[in-house]
Design a protein around this motif. Sequence first.
Motif, PDB file in Angstrom:
ATOM      1  N   THR A 216       0.844  -1.195   0.000  1.00 14.56           N
ATOM      2  CA  THR A 216       0.000   0.000   0.000  1.00 14.56           C
ATOM      3  C   THR A 216       0.881   1.248   0.000  1.00 14.56           C
ATOM      4  OG1 THR A 216      -0.085   0.120   2.415  1.00 14.56           O
ATOM      5  CG2 THR A 216      -1.763  -1.226   1.312  1.00 14.56           C
ATOM      6  N   MET A 217       0.289   2.385  -0.338  1.00 15.57           N
ATOM      7  CA  MET A 217       1.053   3.623  -0.340  1.00 15.57           C
ATOM      8  C   MET A 217       1.530   3.962   1.071  1.00 15.57           C
ATOM      9  SD  MET A 217       0.100   7.338  -1.997  1.00 15.57           S
ATOM     10  CE  MET A 217      -1.067   7.880  -0.739  1.00 15.57           C
ATOM     11  N   GLU A 218       0.704   3.684   2.076  1.00 17.65           N
ATOM     12  CA  GLU A 218       1.084   3.964   3.459  1.00 17.65           C
ATOM     13  C   GLU A 218       2.315   3.154   3.868  1.00 17.65           C
ATOM     14  OE1 GLU A 218      -0.751   3.687   7.995  1.00 17.65           O
ATOM     15  OE2 GLU A 218      -1.876   2.889   6.302  1.00 17.65           O
ATOM     16  N   LYS A 219       2.324   1.857   3.526  1.00 16.79           N
ATOM     17  CA  LYS A 219       3.476   1.016   3.855  1.00 16.79           C
ATOM     18  C   LYS A 219       4.692   1.433   3.033  1.00 16.79           C
ATOM     19  CE  LYS A 219       1.594  -1.877   6.834  1.00 16.79           C
ATOM     20  NZ  LYS A 219       1.314  -3.285   6.452  1.00 16.79           N
ATOM     21  N   PHE A 220       4.479   1.825   1.788  1.00 16.44           N
ATOM     22  CA  PHE A 220       5.586   2.263   0.940  1.00 16.44           C
ATOM     23  C   PHE A 220       6.287   3.477   1.544  1.00 16.44           C
ATOM     24  CE2 PHE A 220       7.188   4.853  -2.620  1.00 16.44           C
ATOM     25  CZ  PHE A 220       8.071   3.958  -3.204  1.00 16.44           C
ATOM     26  N   GLU A 221       5.511   4.388   2.128  1.00 20.31           N
ATOM     27  CA  GLU A 221       6.090   5.585   2.735  1.00 20.31           C
ATOM     28  C   GLU A 221       7.032   5.246   3.885  1.00 20.31           C
ATOM     29  OE1 GLU A 221       6.329   8.538   1.925  1.00 20.31           O
ATOM     30  OE2 GLU A 221       4.645   9.167   0.677  1.00 20.31           O
ATOM     31  N   HIS A 222       6.821   4.103   4.540  1.00 13.97           N
ATOM     32  CA  HIS A 222       7.713   3.719   5.638  1.00 13.97           C
ATOM     33  C   HIS A 222       9.123   3.426   5.143  1.00 13.97           C
ATOM     34  CE1 HIS A 222       5.025   3.610   9.111  1.00 13.97           C
ATOM     35  NE2 HIS A 222       4.082   3.174   8.291  1.00 13.97           N
ATOM     36  N   LEU A 223       9.281   3.168   3.845  1.00 16.26           N
ATOM     37  CA  LEU A 223      10.624   2.998   3.296  1.00 16.26           C
ATOM     38  C   LEU A 223      11.439   4.279   3.416  1.00 16.26           C
ATOM     39  CD1 LEU A 223       9.942   0.902   0.077  1.00 16.26           C
ATOM     40  CD2 LEU A 223      11.230   0.163   2.080  1.00 16.26           C
ATOM     41  N   GLY A 224      10.761   5.398   3.652  1.00  9.56           N
ATOM     42  CA  GLY A 224      11.458   6.652   3.899  1.00  9.56           C
ATOM     43  C   GLY A 224      12.344   6.595   5.130  1.00  9.56           C
ATOM     44  N   PHE A 225      12.169   5.583   5.947  1.00  7.76           N
ATOM     45  CA  PHE A 225      13.054   5.351   7.089  1.00  7.76           C
ATOM     46  C   PHE A 225      14.476   5.038   6.614  1.00  7.76           C
ATOM     47  CE2 PHE A 225      14.900   2.593  10.411  1.00  7.76           C
ATOM     48  CZ  PHE A 225      14.684   3.370  11.546  1.00  7.76           C
ATOM     49  N   LEU A 226      14.589   4.447   5.406  1.00  6.47           N
ATOM     50  CA  LEU A 226      15.878   3.980   4.907  1.00  6.47           C
ATOM     51  C   LEU A 226      16.377   4.734   3.686  1.00  6.47           C
ATOM     52  CD1 LEU A 226      15.272   0.109   5.106  1.00  6.47           C
ATOM     53  CD2 LEU A 226      16.475   1.543   6.767  1.00  6.47           C
ATOM     54  N   ILE A 227      15.481   5.273   2.859  1.00  2.13           N
ATOM     55  CA  ILE A 227      15.896   5.877   1.593  1.00  2.13           C
ATOM     56  C   ILE A 227      15.125   7.159   1.338  1.00  2.13           C
ATOM     57  CG2 ILE A 227      16.630   3.736   0.470  1.00  2.13           C
ATOM     58  CD1 ILE A 227      13.876   3.550  -0.819  1.00  2.13           C
ATOM     59  N   TYR A 228      15.650   7.969   0.426  1.00  5.39           N
ATOM     60  CA  TYR A 228      14.940   9.176  -0.005  1.00  5.39           C
ATOM     61  C   TYR A 228      15.469   9.597  -1.371  1.00  5.39           C
ATOM     62  CZ  TYR A 228      19.042  12.046   1.079  1.00  5.39           C
ATOM     63  OH  TYR A 228      20.300  12.597   1.096  1.00  5.39           O
ATOM     64  N   PHE A 229      14.705  10.447  -2.046  1.00  6.76           N
ATOM     65  CA  PHE A 229      15.130  11.059  -3.298  1.00  6.76           C
ATOM     66  C   PHE A 229      15.389  12.533  -3.033  1.00  6.76           C
ATOM     67  CE2 PHE A 229      12.829   7.396  -4.922  1.00  6.76           C
ATOM     68  CZ  PHE A 229      13.622   6.994  -5.996  1.00  6.76           C
ATOM     69  N   GLY A 230      16.425  13.060  -3.643  1.00  3.05           N
ATOM     70  CA  GLY A 230      16.694  14.481  -3.479  1.00  3.05           C
ATOM     71  C   GLY A 230      18.143  14.781  -3.765  1.00  3.05           C
ATOM     72  N   GLU A 231      18.410  16.016  -4.139  1.00  2.00           N
ATOM     73  CA  GLU A 231      19.774  16.428  -4.429  1.00  2.00           C
ATOM     74  C   GLU A 231      20.115  17.681  -3.645  1.00  2.00           C
ATOM     75  OE1 GLU A 231      22.031  14.684  -6.102  1.00  2.00           O
ATOM     76  OE2 GLU A 231      20.475  13.165  -6.260  1.00  2.00           O
ATOM     77  N   ARG A 232      21.353  18.082  -3.743  1.00  2.00           N
ATOM     78  CA  ARG A 232      21.819  19.243  -2.998  1.00  2.00           C
ATOM     79  C   ARG A 232      20.975  20.477  -3.300  1.00  2.00           C
ATOM     80  NH1 ARG A 232      28.432  18.883  -3.425  1.00  2.00           N
ATOM     81  NH2 ARG A 232      28.648  16.841  -2.433  1.00  2.00           N
ATOM     82  N   GLY A 233      20.597  21.163  -2.253  1.00  2.00           N
ATOM     83  CA  GLY A 233      19.869  22.401  -2.420  1.00  2.00           C
ATOM     84  C   GLY A 233      18.400  22.245  -2.704  1.00  2.00           C
ATOM     85  N   SER A 234      17.901  21.019  -2.761  1.00  2.00           N
ATOM     86  CA  SER A 234      16.483  20.807  -3.054  1.00  2.00           C
ATOM     87  C   SER A 234      15.804  20.114  -1.885  1.00  2.00           C
ATOM     88  CB  SER A 234      16.315  19.951  -4.322  1.00  2.00           C
ATOM     89  OG  SER A 234      16.863  18.665  -4.121  1.00  2.00           O
ATOM     90  N   ALA A 235      14.539  20.407  -1.709  1.00  2.00           N
ATOM     91  CA  ALA A 235      13.777  19.779  -0.629  1.00  2.00           C
ATOM     92  C   ALA A 235      13.498  18.322  -0.980  1.00  2.00           C
ATOM     93  CB  ALA A 235      12.467  20.531  -0.416  1.00  2.00           C
ATOM     94  N   ARG A 236      13.445  17.502   0.053  1.00  2.00           N
ATOM     95  CA  ARG A 236      13.121  16.095  -0.168  1.00  2.00           C
ATOM     96  C   ARG A 236      11.636  15.957  -0.490  1.00  2.00           C
ATOM     97  NH1 ARG A 236      16.461  12.810   4.568  1.00  2.00           N
ATOM     98  NH2 ARG A 236      18.466  13.852   4.235  1.00  2.00           N
ATOM     99  N   ILE A 237      11.360  15.258  -1.559  1.00  2.00           N
ATOM    100  CA  ILE A 237       9.982  15.037  -1.982  1.00  2.00           C
ATOM    101  C   ILE A 237       9.470  13.774  -1.307  1.00  2.00           C
ATOM    102  CG2 ILE A 237       8.499  14.712  -4.002  1.00  2.00           C
ATOM    103  CD1 ILE A 237      10.835  15.884  -5.667  1.00  2.00           C
ATOM    104  N   PRO A 238       8.209  13.738  -0.856  1.00  2.00           N
ATOM    105  CA  PRO A 238       7.668  12.503  -0.271  1.00  2.00           C
ATOM    106  C   PRO A 238       7.959  11.311  -1.161  1.00  2.00           C
ATOM    107  CG  PRO A 238       6.093  14.279  -0.020  1.00  2.00           C
ATOM    108  CD  PRO A 238       7.218  14.828  -0.853  1.00  2.00           C
ATOM    109  N   LEU A 239       8.336  10.210  -0.547  1.00  2.00           N
ATOM    110  CA  LEU A 239       8.792   9.045  -1.297  1.00  2.00           C
ATOM    111  C   LEU A 239       7.763   8.589  -2.322  1.00  2.00           C
ATOM    112  CD1 LEU A 239      11.301   7.264  -1.355  1.00  2.00           C
ATOM    113  CD2 LEU A 239      10.157   5.710   0.232  1.00  2.00           C
TER     114      LEU A 239
END
Length: 433
Positions: A216-239
Amino acid sequence: MTDPLEPPTLSNTTTSNPTQPSIYIHPRREPFEHGLIPISKLIFADGTQTLAPLKDKLVAQSGSTHRVSSEALSDTLQISLDHARLVIETIASVLHSDSDPLVTAKPSEIESVGVDVSDLVLFLYIQSYKRLLPRGHKDAAAVADVWPSTSAFDGFLSALSPLQLVRSNSRRFMPSQTDEEAHQLSYLQKHLGNILSLLSDSAEGEGEGEESLVLTMEKFEHLGFLIYFGERGSARIPLSQNAPFFANSDPDMPAAPVPAAQVHDWLLQNIASALEHISERVSAKENGPTGASDQDVPMADVCTSSIKASTSSRGPSFIEGVSKSSFVKQASDLKGSSVKVVNCHESVIYILAPLKYATVYGCSDATIVLGAIGKAVRVEHCERVHVITAAKRICIANCRECVFFLGVNQQPLIVGDNHKLQVSVANLLLSTI
């Protein structure tokens, strides 16, 4: 047959400019650097074989909230109540979501709030992670009686003391941030299938086995505990907003669960792309001009160039190689939410900035003052260092003849091989493992 899923880019997530670079996946450093506890009963080397039944038991105990208390955790894992509380407090210090009730709870409320089972399972899984180690000394036997060669915390400690490390010019053998990131990504790449199976549910009417697992999307968001998308100078976008199968979902009408195999393939592609990108960066650096850290330059210059090179909104700020001098960094000098003080000797260092995380590693004969640290401080492999800090929690590992003046909200944790420590803590008892 559907087209293979491509790693998301800035051009298809945050901007329409096709010239923008790709957004790469990154491991969250916090759980790997501040979230490991040396309790043998928390390390499950068999992956999901033991953890899956434990997760089912915890879910059954948690009811509709899917949150468990330290008492339930103690009973399920067969650990002491103090260790169960330590687990929950540690998870609170490395959680990816600042809005989680556990993060916002007061110390007196932590027990009633409890920890989300999904976050707990991810935390327990990575306890088997082994940190990237420095290369051993070429004459380890000659220094074995000077500095311990083994550690109860991670099974290894460099045979070199902090002073021997700097005198032997072995700093180049220490893992870089890039090395550590690649190591963590490789660990996640290897264990991703098990991690996803622990977060997945069985789809009704789809039989049994891995083919029936959905996320589910809710369970997928828990992967944010381990990984994220984003680069220098930019805000992290919800997984979930980086994932093509969940992106732009209506919060009032959550997206339908997705086959875990599809998520697995997509994440593997992103991890492979990130590792390739890291390899290209390293290759370009090795083939380019020699870096400041490889040249015979004054230590103050090394420190200055290190700060400039590593200060970013994504990674920690570095203060490295300060020797026989005073050094001050204020909030305006630092970017990001963490700092690392590495290989500093015979100096006084002031970090006068509110940060989330701080690490002090391989320092000797120094006084280090850390400003308000909102999450966690880690002091490791130091000798004759005075540390003065106000922080939520602190972990001290493998140190000798150090003095700590602490204002902390939680009991200090002392792990590994330590000798002749002096610790002054306001209104708290000392907790050791």
